[in-house]
Design an enzyme around this catalytic site. Structure first.
Site, mmCIF file in Angstrom:
data_model
loop_
_atom_site.group_PDB
_atom_site.id
_atom_site.type_symbol
_atom_site.label_atom_id
_atom_site.label_comp_id
_atom_site.label_asym_id
_atom_site.label_seq_id
_atom_site.Cartn_x
_atom_site.Cartn_y
_atom_site.Cartn_z
ATOM 1 C CB CYS A 109 -69.997 -10.511 83.372
ATOM 2 S SG CYS A 109 -70.486 -11.739 84.518
ATOM 3 C CG HIS A 213 -65.316 -10.386 84.486
ATOM 4 N ND1 HIS A 213 -66.238 -8.913 84.193
ATOM 5 C CD2 HIS A 213 -65.975 -11.195 84.801
ATOM 6 C CE1 HIS A 213 -67.389 -9.373 85.148
ATOM 7 N NE2 HIS A 213 -67.496 -10.833 85.262
ATOM 8 C CD GLU A 215 -64.468 -6.382 82.969
ATOM 9 O OE1 GLU A 215 -64.414 -7.067 81.949
ATOM 10 O OE2 GLU A 215 -64.780 -6.745 84.088
#
Ligand code: MN
Length: 255
Positions: A109, A213, A215
């Site tokens: 990001c 993202h 994660e």
């Protein structure tokens, strides 16, 4: 074998005047076999050099908007909050760890944005106003683990080699993005409106960055593979770390 230690740039909460970390970044690294370590928020060159010796690679996390002055732009009223310490830290860390020592790095990001800026590129300060033709949702509402747009993966890119798919459904939590791409970065994925959402540096061991993202999506196989590729790259560096008889490499002497 010991796990490669991977340094994470800390998140900064201005209201609480505190450093923090989202567990997904750490889980993504841990699931892939790395040992995540949150770094102090510092731009001290001597300290960052020591940390670069300690860590096999670095994760440049999400966060505040990049200060537009870093790419020669005036601050738009639509630019979000910035964090000067992160700008300073990431500039110094990128210079030492990536440019001088060729350590692996993954940007997420804000990470893709700061890589582009530090390598001479520019950003859109506010996509809804500067990319008005786009019908895509780049700044989604919760839940953040739901994909909201697709990216087309560039054929022949390392990301395409890794995943073996032409498109990927991604989440999206950004209102800024790459405008002019640094000549040192090569696109690996684009959204349907043309926005570059993944890049890599051709002349580095492993410098990848994504605008979405992974994660948060990490139990999903393809996003897990991105962490896997990063940690694998750190592991090959780390294998030298733990075998002092290996030939010295640049940046290795002081470790
Ligand atoms: Mn997006």
């Amino acid at each position: 074998m010991e796990k490669p230690v991977i340094g994470l740039v800390p998140l900064w909460d201005e209201k609480k005047d505190s450093l923090w970390m989202l567990p997904g970044y750490m889980e993504g690294i841990a699931r892939a076999g790395g040992l995540p370590l949150m770094l102090p928020l510092s731009a001290d060159k001597t300290l960052l050099e020591q940390l670069t010796g300690l860590c096999a690679g670095f994760l440049f996390t999400g966060g505040q908007d990049v200060y537009p002055g870093l790419y020669g732009a005036d601050v738009s009223p639509l630019c979000g909050p910035i964090c000067e310490m992160r700008d300073l830290m990431e500039k110094a860390l990128f210079s030492i760890a990536v440019l001088e020592q060729n350590k692996p790095a993954l940007g997420i990001c804000r990470g893709i944005q700061i890589f582009n800026v530090l390598l001479g590129g520019t950003l859109y300060q506010d996509l809804p106003s500067q990319l008005p033709h786009s019908v895509l949702t780049h700044q989604q509402k919760p839940p953040y683990d739901q994909p909201v747009h697709q990216v087309a993966i560039e054929p022949g890119s390392p990301l395409h080699e890794l995943l073996g798919v032409d498109t990927l459904a991604v989440n999206s939590s950004h209102h800024q993005g790459i405008a002019e791409l640094s000549p040192k970065l090569t696109p690996m994925a684009r959204a349907g409106d043309g926005l570059i959402e993944a890049v890599y540096m051709q002349d580095r061991a492993f410098v990848w960055a994504v605008q979405w993202h992974p994660e948060i999506l990490v139990p999903e196989e393809n996003n897990g593979k991105i962490f896997g590729a990063f940690v694998d790259a750190c592991g090959s560096e780390g294998s030298i770390r733990f075998h002092p008889t290996s030939p010295a490499k640049q940046g290795w002497i002081n470790v």
